[in-house]
Design a protein around this motif. Structure first.
Motif, mmCIF file in Angstrom:
data_model
loop_
_atom_site.group_PDB
_atom_site.id
_atom_site.type_symbol
_atom_site.label_atom_id
_atom_site.label_comp_id
_atom_site.label_asym_id
_atom_site.label_seq_id
_atom_site.Cartn_x
_atom_site.Cartn_y
_atom_site.Cartn_z
ATOM 1 N N UNK A 166 -1.840 -0.360 -5.842
ATOM 2 C CA UNK A 166 -1.563 0.939 -6.458
ATOM 3 C C UNK A 166 -2.529 1.255 -7.603
ATOM 4 N N UNK A 167 -2.779 2.553 -7.791
ATOM 5 C CA UNK A 167 -3.499 3.019 -8.967
ATOM 6 C C UNK A 167 -2.543 3.100 -10.153
ATOM 7 N N UNK A 168 -3.106 3.226 -11.335
ATOM 8 C CA UNK A 168 -2.292 3.454 -12.522
ATOM 9 C C UNK A 168 -1.914 2.178 -13.251
ATOM 10 N N UNK A 169 -1.052 2.360 -14.248
ATOM 11 C CA UNK A 169 -0.616 1.254 -15.102
ATOM 12 C C UNK A 169 0.659 0.642 -14.536
ATOM 13 N N UNK A 170 0.521 -0.529 -13.917
ATOM 14 C CA UNK A 170 1.659 -1.231 -13.337
ATOM 15 C C UNK A 170 2.255 -2.275 -14.276
ATOM 16 N N UNK A 229 0.823 -1.213 0.000
ATOM 17 C CA UNK A 229 0.000 0.000 0.000
ATOM 18 C C UNK A 229 0.858 1.263 0.000
ATOM 19 N N UNK A 230 1.945 1.235 -0.740
ATOM 20 C CA UNK A 230 2.848 2.372 -0.826
ATOM 21 C C UNK A 230 2.594 3.162 -2.109
ATOM 22 N N UNK A 231 3.317 4.267 -2.262
ATOM 23 C CA UNK A 231 3.283 5.000 -3.523
ATOM 24 C C UNK A 231 3.941 4.161 -4.612
ATOM 25 N N UNK A 232 3.536 4.403 -5.839
ATOM 26 C CA UNK A 232 4.094 3.635 -6.959
ATOM 27 C C UNK A 232 5.612 3.759 -7.037
#
Length: 303
Positions: A112-116, A87-90
């Motif tokens: 995380x949100x976004x494209x991993x 649950x950290x920043x990307x």
């Protein structure tokens, strides 16, 4: 299996059950029954939780006291058997991976949100567990609020991977919704949320002070055009087809979290993926698949 699980949330009426083959009907009924269980029916699997921010602390509060919370940079113990909820920043993901024994990399669950995907694939984690968290924690210690919308009143949060059922049970204990999806269905929903972040943040940034609610209400035509463009580009890049109604689903979510501020940030993980499609196309002598997106990024001097 994927379409049947996804259908539970989209077509809740009994009439739709009559249209399903009997083999899928069994799956549908089973998933629906699971979703309607009371919180006391869910056994919580102890987890390592990486990150002591709002989401990490909220997930810990949903456990039974056996979770282990570790901060950024702290090592993940090698003798802990269970999911590792990240649950950290990307931008902290490299450090998290370094602090995790390689034997437990397949236990990592990314919130995380976004494209991993590009980062995950570069680390040999193409099938890593992921969670799309459509719930909000306003302040540290406050209970999370489910991001249910008027188009998806059953909830939008979804999990994929071997620990997905354990994550769903933990969230349901806190009266939060969570669907367990197969990879293809999860990828489509992940891309929808990526489109939401990229489109609403970019349009909002063009209108200083605008929240996502203001974008939906006052600049609907702008964000609708951008959603359509980004969805077309994502569908072409991934060889998928989004379900009808994507604009309304994303606008409905904006109404549910209307107070969220807007800003173009974490570029690499959000708008940057769409811009990479632009760069690839132009390098091959092809038209820009996201011309509006590119123009507005230039307008804001983001590229």
């Amino acid at each position: 299996m994927t379409s049947a699980v996804a259908a539970v949330s989209i077509f809740p009426s009994s009439l739709s059950l009559l249209r399903l083959p009997s083999s899928l009907l069994k799956v549908r009924v089973r998933v629906r029954a699971s979703a309607s269980m009371s919180s006391s029916d869910h056994a919580v699997v102890p987890a390592v939780i990486v990150g002591g921010g709002r989401v990490g602390r909220a997930l810990q509060s949903m456990g039974d006291g056996r979770d282990l919370l570790v901060g950024r940079g702290q090592p993940v113990p090698a003798d802990f058997a269970g999911p590792i909820l990240v649950c950290t920043r990307n931008d902290d993901l490299d450090a998290v991976l370094e602090a995790t024994p390689p034997s437990h990399w397949n236990d990592l669950v990314f919130f995380q949100n976004g494209m991993l995907e590009p980062w995950l694939e570069s680390k040999g984690l193409g099938d890593a567990d992921q969670v799309l968290a459509y719930f909000a924690v306003s302040k540290l210690g406050e209970p999370p609020v489910d991001g249910k919308t008027d188009t998806n009143p059953e909830g939008l949060t979804a999990a994929f991977g071997k620990w997905a059922p354990a994550v769903a049970a933990r969230l349901q204990n806190a009266n939060l919704s969570c669907k367990v999806l197969e990879k293809e269905a999860f990828q489509k929903q992940m891309l929808e949320k990526l489109i939401w972040i990229a489109a609403f943040m970019l349009v909002g940034a063009r209108h200083p002070g605008a929240t996502v609610g203001a974008v939906e209400k006052e600049y609907r035509s702008e964000v609708a055009s951008l959603i359509a463009e980004l969805a077309s580009a994502a569908a072409g890049a991934k060889g998928i087809q989004f379900d009808e109604g994507i604009e309304e689903r994303l606008c409905a979510y904006s109404r549910a979290v209307s107070h969220f501020p807007t800003a173009v940030k974490e570029f690499k993980w959000r708008n940057g993926w769409f811009y990479s499609l632009t760069e690839k196309a132009l390098a091959e002598g092809k038209p820009d698949p996201c011309p509006l997106h590119t123009a507005w990024l230039k307008e804001l001097k983001s590229i």
